[in-house]
Design a protein around this motif. Structure first.
Motif, PDB file in Angstrom:
ATOM      1  N   ALA A 293       0.833  -1.207   0.000  1.00  0.00           N
ATOM      2  CA  ALA A 293       0.000   0.000   0.000  1.00  0.00           C
ATOM      3  C   ALA A 293       0.868   1.257   0.000  1.00  0.00           C
ATOM      4  N   SER A 294       1.968   1.212   0.744  1.00  0.00           N
ATOM      5  CA  SER A 294       2.849   2.379   0.841  1.00  0.00           C
ATOM      6  C   SER A 294       3.492   2.711  -0.500  1.00  0.00           C
ATOM      7  N   MET A 295       3.936   1.697  -1.208  1.00  0.00           N
ATOM      8  CA  MET A 295       4.599   1.959  -2.484  1.00  0.00           C
ATOM      9  C   MET A 295       3.627   2.445  -3.557  1.00  0.00           C
ATOM     10  N   LEU A 296       2.379   2.070  -3.424  1.00  0.00           N
ATOM     11  CA  LEU A 296       1.369   2.620  -4.332  1.00  0.00           C
ATOM     12  C   LEU A 296       1.211   4.130  -4.098  1.00  0.00           C
ATOM     13  N   ILE A 297       1.220   4.536  -2.841  1.00  0.00           N
ATOM     14  CA  ILE A 297       1.154   5.962  -2.510  1.00  0.00           C
ATOM     15  C   ILE A 297       2.413   6.679  -3.015  1.00  0.00           C
ATOM     16  N   GLU A 298       3.572   6.039  -2.850  1.00  0.00           N
ATOM     17  CA  GLU A 298       4.816   6.632  -3.352  1.00  0.00           C
ATOM     18  C   GLU A 298       4.741   6.876  -4.855  1.00  0.00           C
ATOM     19  N   ALA A 299       4.181   5.942  -5.588  1.00  0.00           N
ATOM     20  CA  ALA A 299       4.053   6.086  -7.043  1.00  0.00           C
ATOM     21  C   ALA A 299       3.221   7.321  -7.392  1.00  0.00           C
ATOM     22  N   ILE A 300       2.166   7.565  -6.629  1.00  0.00           N
ATOM     23  CA  ILE A 300       1.339   8.761  -6.867  1.00  0.00           C
ATOM     24  C   ILE A 300       2.158  10.024  -6.630  1.00  0.00           C
ATOM     25  N   GLY A 301       2.945  10.042  -5.557  1.00  0.00           N
ATOM     26  CA  GLY A 301       3.773  11.199  -5.267  1.00  0.00           C
ATOM     27  C   GLY A 301       4.798  11.475  -6.356  1.00  0.00           C
ATOM     28  N   GLN A 302       5.447  10.423  -6.846  1.00  0.00           N
ATOM     29  CA  GLN A 302       6.425  10.596  -7.915  1.00  0.00           C
ATOM     30  C   GLN A 302       5.756  11.080  -9.206  1.00  0.00           C
ATOM     31  N   ALA A 303       4.556  10.599  -9.470  1.00  0.00           N
ATOM     32  CA  ALA A 303       3.831  11.055 -10.662  1.00  0.00           C
ATOM     33  C   ALA A 303       3.484  12.543 -10.555  1.00  0.00           C
ATOM     34  N   LEU A 304       3.148  13.007  -9.353  1.00  0.00           N
ATOM     35  CA  LEU A 304       2.867  14.431  -9.161  1.00  0.00           C
ATOM     36  C   LEU A 304       4.118  15.271  -9.448  1.00  0.00           C
ATOM     37  N   LEU A 305       5.263  14.805  -9.013  1.00  0.00           N
ATOM     38  CA  LEU A 305       6.510  15.516  -9.309  1.00  0.00           C
ATOM     39  C   LEU A 305       6.799  15.502 -10.806  1.00  0.00           C
ATOM     40  N   TRP A 306       6.580  14.388 -11.436  1.00  0.00           N
ATOM     41  CA  TRP A 306       6.836  14.251 -12.880  1.00  0.00           C
ATOM     42  C   TRP A 306       5.980  15.229 -13.688  1.00  0.00           C
ATOM     43  N   LEU A 307       4.711  15.353 -13.315  1.00  0.00           N
ATOM     44  CA  LEU A 307       3.764  16.146 -14.108  1.00  0.00           C
ATOM     45  C   LEU A 307       3.494  17.536 -13.532  1.00  0.00           C
ATOM     46  N   ALA A 308       4.236  17.935 -12.490  1.00  0.00           N
ATOM     47  CA  ALA A 308       3.922  19.163 -11.753  1.00  0.00           C
ATOM     48  C   ALA A 308       3.904  20.397 -12.650  1.00  0.00           C
ATOM     49  N   PRO A 309       2.772  21.124 -12.694  1.00  0.00           N
ATOM     50  CA  PRO A 309       2.713  22.362 -13.477  1.00  0.00           C
ATOM     51  C   PRO A 309       3.250  23.571 -12.714  1.00  0.00           C
ATOM     52  N   ASN A 310       3.372  23.429 -11.379  1.00  0.00           N
ATOM     53  CA  ASN A 310       3.845  24.548 -10.575  1.00  0.00           C
ATOM     54  C   ASN A 310       4.514  24.020  -9.308  1.00  0.00           C
ATOM     55  N   GLU A 311       5.061  24.946  -8.534  1.00  0.00           N
ATOM     56  CA  GLU A 311       5.825  24.572  -7.341  1.00  0.00           C
ATOM     57  C   GLU A 311       4.951  23.892  -6.298  1.00  0.00           C
ATOM     58  N   THR A 312       3.730  24.345  -6.138  1.00  0.00           N
ATOM     59  CA  THR A 312       2.846  23.778  -5.119  1.00  0.00           C
ATOM     60  C   THR A 312       2.585  22.303  -5.364  1.00  0.00           C
ATOM     61  N   VAL A 313       2.309  21.954  -6.604  1.00  0.00           N
ATOM     62  CA  VAL A 313       2.063  20.543  -6.937  1.00  0.00           C
ATOM     63  C   VAL A 313       3.343  19.725  -6.747  1.00  0.00           C
ATOM     64  N   ALA A 314       4.487  20.299  -7.104  1.00  0.00           N
ATOM     65  CA  ALA A 314       5.760  19.593  -6.919  1.00  0.00           C
ATOM     66  C   ALA A 314       6.022  19.319  -5.440  1.00  0.00           C
TER      67      ALA A 314
END
Length: 405
Positions: A293-314
């Motif tokens: 379950a933890s690594m699934l959450i980590e994947a979401i976090g990394q995807a947010l960094l990958w696609l971040a349109p601004n600093e807040t999302v990053a």
């Protein structure tokens, strides 16, 4: 006569240990590790900036300068584990304190030496290698010491507290390192990295040692054969942290975002709070479930960094990555300890942690090449893929554990 011989005389150390309950001793060791590990956290966001902007090297060199420490740690985890098993965790921890302080001195030489950038870079890399040796002893020794102090029923808590100290230290160390760099350059960071492990030694000094257990030792090769599937899952989890550690500061700088050191802080704060609130879960509901379950959450976090349109999302991506990474090590570590006798705990934890170190060491150079050709967001795509793969691998490790039980 035989009855009198059956009771061994208590030593002063044993009396002290009995007088001090496990939790206060564990808290003292956690505090010491938190302070000592600042020698890793202070320079982590600064070294990429120093190598790229002060010395003039490219992203591959940045990846090498960050990752080489973790490769050195991998190569010395076995030694640190054997040292903890044979001489006790306290001995390993204090050797690590001294070695980490020496690494800070080498950093200072790299900062002050009036030579070419090439030589400065080589000296810096030498400092990173020394730090790798010191970190393996510091962390493995403290972890083995804390587990021995806590006892097997509280092993998960001991592992969780240790990780909380490590990543809490990274959370504080990142902005503090950036502040020191802006105040006085890399030399100030080097001085800080020299001082903090020595302070940690002072904090831990009064905690009673736990004698090394006597009995049959399991060789490192045998240990690795028992834990490798969980270790691979741990390594895949480590990619997410490695991408943030190596390239978050350069990613933010390239986008013109002002909070350069805050990504690591968000990661570390989320990591620490998860350990505080949910560190008991691996002991209660099983490590493999929590890890997946933890690594699934980590994947979401990394995807947010990958696609971040601004600093807040990053920053949100770094925070979510920290939430996901937090419980993976104690979850898989608890499962690993179930397969290893107590006499080889240090070797087991050293070997298990080495899988994570491999991820840290290899991720930097590989993603450095990707960053050069495809930009900094691409490194977080790698982290996303690795975390999803970790979910699968944790399930494979659980299936193997069930089939062998």
């Amino acid at each position: 006569m035989s009855g009198s011989n059956a009771v061994a005389p208590k030593t002063a150390a044993a009396d002290t240990t009995a007088a001090m309950p496990p939790e206060p001793r564990m808290m003292r060791l956690t505090a010491a590790l938190f302070i000592g590990f600042l020698c890793v956290g202070l320079p982590l966001p600064v070294i990429p900036i120093f190598v790229k902007h002060s010395l003039g090297f490219g992203d591959f060199a940045v990846g090498v300068s960050v990752g080489i420490q973790f490769l050195a740690t991998v190569l010395t985890r076995g030694y640190a584990g054997r040292l903890a098993d044979h001489k006790g965790g306290k001995r390993s921890m204090f050797q690590g304190v001294a070695t980490c302080a020496c690494a800070g001195i080498v950093y200072a030489v790299a900062a002050w030496l009036p030579v070419s950038a090439d030589i400065k870079f080589c000296v810096l890399v030498a400092g990173r290698l020394v730090l790798g040796l010191g970190e393996s002893q510091l962390v493995t020794g403290t972890l083995a010491w804390s587990i021995a102090t806590a006892g097997q029923p509280r092993a998960g808590k001991a592992i969780a507290w240790t990780g909380m100290a490590l990543y809490g230290s990274l959370a504080l160390g990142a902005p503090l390192g950036v502040a020191l760099y802006h105040a006085g350059g890399f030399a100030y960071v080097a001085l800080g990295a020299t001082a903090v492990p020595l302070i940690a030694g002072v904090v831990a000094y009064g905690v009673p040692a736990v004698e090394a257990l006597h009995g049959e030792r399991v060789p490192l090769r045998r240990v690795l054969s028992l834990i490798w599937q969980g270790g691979v899952a741990l390594a895949l989890q480590g990619v997410g942290f490695a991408t943030i550690g190596a390239f978050a500061s350069l990613y933010f700088t390239s986008r013109g975002w002002v909070h350069v050191g805050l990504a690591m802080t968000c990661f570390g704060v989320a990591f620490a709070f998860m350990r505080i609130l949910f560190g008991h879960l691996p002991d209660r509901i099983g490590g493999y479930h929590v890890a997946a379950a933890s690594m699934l959450i980590e994947a979401i976090g990394q995807a947010l960094l990958w696609l971040a349109p601004n600093e807040t999302v990053a920053l949100a991506g770094a925070l979510v990555t920290g939430i996901g990474c937090s419980l993976v090590f104690p979850s898989l570590g608890v499962e690993a300890l179930k397969t290893i006798p107590p006499t080889s705990r240090g070797t087991a934890m050293g070997g298990f942690t080495a899988f994570q170190d491999v991820a840290y060491g290899v991720t930097g150079p590989i993603t450095g090449v990707l960053a050069t050709h495809y930009g900094y967001p691409s490194v977080f795509l790698v982290g996303t893929i690795a975390a999803v793969s970790g979910v699968v691998m944790s399930r494979v490790a659980r299936a193997r554990a069930l089939s062998s039980s």
